[in-house]
Scaffold this motif. Structure first.
Motif, mmCIF file in Angstrom:
data_model
loop_
_atom_site.group_PDB
_atom_site.id
_atom_site.type_symbol
_atom_site.label_atom_id
_atom_site.label_comp_id
_atom_site.label_asym_id
_atom_site.label_seq_id
_atom_site.Cartn_x
_atom_site.Cartn_y
_atom_site.Cartn_z
ATOM 1 N N ASP A 1 6.931 29.296 8.274
ATOM 2 C CA ASP A 1 5.869 29.888 9.079
ATOM 3 C C ASP A 1 4.591 29.060 9.020
ATOM 4 N N VAL A 2 4.272 28.531 7.836
ATOM 5 C CA VAL A 2 3.039 27.770 7.643
ATOM 6 C C VAL A 2 3.327 26.339 7.182
ATOM 7 N N ALA A 3 4.303 26.184 6.291
ATOM 8 C CA ALA A 3 4.602 24.876 5.699
ATOM 9 C C ALA A 3 5.851 24.265 6.323
ATOM 10 N N ALA A 4 6.041 22.991 6.060
ATOM 11 C CA ALA A 4 7.218 22.274 6.541
ATOM 12 C C ALA A 4 7.625 21.238 5.501
ATOM 13 N N GLN A 5 8.900 20.885 5.528
ATOM 14 C CA GLN A 5 9.428 19.837 4.659
ATOM 15 C C GLN A 5 10.051 18.776 5.556
ATOM 16 N N VAL A 6 9.649 17.527 5.368
ATOM 17 C CA VAL A 6 10.157 16.412 6.169
ATOM 18 C C VAL A 6 10.794 15.396 5.235
ATOM 19 N N GLY B 1 4.617 15.555 16.481
ATOM 20 C CA GLY B 1 5.808 15.558 17.331
ATOM 21 C C GLY B 1 7.036 15.044 16.606
ATOM 22 N N LEU B 2 7.118 15.285 15.300
ATOM 23 C CA LEU B 2 8.225 14.765 14.503
ATOM 24 C C LEU B 2 9.545 15.425 14.887
ATOM 25 N N GLU B 3 10.599 14.604 14.968
ATOM 26 C CA GLU B 3 11.953 15.057 15.237
ATOM 27 C C GLU B 3 12.917 14.220 14.413
ATOM 28 N N VAL B 4 14.072 14.791 14.093
ATOM 29 C CA VAL B 4 15.120 14.033 13.399
ATOM 30 C C VAL B 4 15.514 12.853 14.280
ATOM 31 N N GLY B 5 15.649 11.679 13.664
ATOM 32 C CA GLY B 5 16.028 10.477 14.393
ATOM 33 C C GLY B 5 14.850 9.636 14.822
ATOM 34 N N ARG C 1 0.824 -1.202 0.000
ATOM 35 C CA ARG C 1 0.000 0.000 0.000
ATOM 36 C C ARG C 1 0.863 1.259 0.000
ATOM 37 N N ASN C 2 2.007 1.190 -0.665
ATOM 38 C CA ASN C 2 2.897 2.334 -0.809
ATOM 39 C C ASN C 2 3.345 2.909 0.530
ATOM 40 N N ALA C 3 3.658 2.048 1.478
ATOM 41 C CA ALA C 3 4.132 2.481 2.793
ATOM 42 C C ALA C 3 5.635 2.268 2.861
ATOM 43 N N PHE C 4 6.349 3.295 3.309
ATOM 44 C CA PHE C 4 7.805 3.254 3.402
ATOM 45 C C PHE C 4 8.234 3.555 4.836
ATOM 46 N N PRO C 5 8.400 2.509 5.682
ATOM 47 C CA PRO C 5 8.860 2.775 7.042
ATOM 48 C C PRO C 5 10.319 3.217 7.008
ATOM 49 N N GLY C 6 10.631 4.203 7.794
ATOM 50 C CA GLY C 6 11.999 4.715 7.809
ATOM 51 C C GLY C 6 12.268 5.580 9.010
ATOM 52 N N ILE C 7 13.245 6.460 8.842
ATOM 53 C CA ILE C 7 13.671 7.335 9.929
ATOM 54 C C ILE C 7 13.728 8.767 9.416
ATOM 55 N N VAL C 8 13.260 9.693 10.233
ATOM 56 C CA VAL C 8 13.261 11.106 9.853
ATOM 57 C C VAL C 8 14.703 11.606 9.866
ATOM 58 N N THR C 9 15.160 12.150 8.730
ATOM 59 C CA THR C 9 16.544 12.610 8.619
ATOM 60 C C THR C 9 16.668 14.123 8.573
ATOM 61 N N ALA C 10 15.583 14.833 8.264
ATOM 62 C CA ALA C 10 15.634 16.299 8.229
ATOM 63 C C ALA C 10 14.226 16.874 8.322
ATOM 64 N N ILE C 11 14.138 18.025 8.983
ATOM 65 C CA ILE C 11 12.884 18.766 9.069
ATOM 66 C C ILE C 11 13.210 20.238 8.865
ATOM 67 N N LYS C 12 12.510 20.865 7.919
ATOM 68 C CA LYS C 12 12.662 22.303 7.684
ATOM 69 C C LYS C 12 11.305 22.947 7.927
ATOM 70 N N LEU C 13 11.238 23.800 8.951
ATOM 71 C CA LEU C 13 9.983 24.446 9.307
ATOM 72 C C LEU C 13 9.917 25.859 8.766
ATOM 73 N N LEU D 1 5.997 17.538 1.763
ATOM 74 C CA LEU D 1 5.638 18.907 2.113
ATOM 75 C C LEU D 1 4.297 18.852 2.824
ATOM 76 N N LEU D 2 4.245 19.376 4.028
ATOM 77 C CA LEU D 2 3.028 19.368 4.819
ATOM 78 C C LEU D 2 2.967 20.634 5.656
ATOM 79 N N THR D 3 1.919 20.781 6.431
ATOM 80 C CA THR D 3 1.814 21.980 7.241
ATOM 81 C C THR D 3 2.711 21.883 8.462
ATOM 82 N N ARG D 4 3.140 23.031 8.934
ATOM 83 C CA ARG D 4 3.933 23.095 10.164
ATOM 84 C C ARG D 4 3.114 22.514 11.321
#
Length: 131
Positions: free
Chosen positions: A83-88, A110-114, A69-81, A100-103
Motif C-alpha cells: 500500500d505504501v512501500a515497495a520492494q524492487v 515507471g519501473l517494470e520487470v525487464g 561510486r557504488n553503482a550497479f547497472p542491471g535489470i529489474v527482475t521483481a517488483i512487490k508493491l 525497499l522504497l516507497t510505492r
C-alpha cells in the motif's frame, strides 16, 4: 515491453557481446529480429535469464563490473508493491540487489520487470568477509 540489443544484454549480464551471441545461437537466450535485422532480447526474457545465470554460478568472463561510486547497472527482475512501500530487485551481473522504497517512487520512475535500472548503494556500515 522494452527490448535490448545483444550488446546491451551482454553489458547487463556482465559478459562480452560474443558470449551473449553464442548463448543466443545455442538457444539459451530467446531473441527476435527487428526491422533493421538486429537481434533483440525481450526485457522479461532477459530478466529471467539473468536470474537463472546468477543462480547457476556460471564463471564470469572478464566481467566489466566495477564499483564506480557504488553503482550497479542491471535489470529489474521483481517488483512487490504494498500500500505504501515497495520492494524492487535488480540483477546486476552476478549481483542481486534488493531495495525497499516507497510505492510512489516506483510509480514515478515507471519501473517494470525487464527494465534497465541502476542500483546505487550508500552505506555507513559495510562488512567485508575474507574467504
Amino acid at each position: 515491453m522494452q527490448s535490448y540489443t545483444i550488446g546491451q544484454a551482454a553489458r547487463l549480464l556482465g559478459v562480452s557481446p560474443d558470449t551473449a551471441r553464442r548463448w543466443a545461437d545455442a538457444g539459451r537466450i530467446t531473441t527476435h529480429r527487428d526491422e533493421a535485422g538486429r537481434r533483440l532480447v525481450e526485457g522479461r526474457d532477459l530478466a529471467a535469464f539473468s536470474v537463472e545465470l546468477a543462480k547457476s554460478g556460471a564463471p564470469e568472463e572478464d566481467t566489466p563490473y566495477t564499483s564506480a561510486r557504488n553503482a550497479f547497472p542491471g535489470i529489474v527482475t521483481a517488483i512487490k508493491l504494498g500500500d505504501v512501500a515497495a520492494q524492487v530487485e535488480i540483477q546486476a551481473g552476478p549481483h542481486r540487489l534488493v531495495s525497499l522504497l516507497t510505492r510512489e517512487a516506483v510509480e514515478e520512475l515507471g519501473l517494470e520487470v525487464g527494465m534497465e535500472a541502476t542500483a546505487r548503494v550508500k552505506s555507513t556500515n559495510v562488512h567485508i568477509d575474507r574467504v
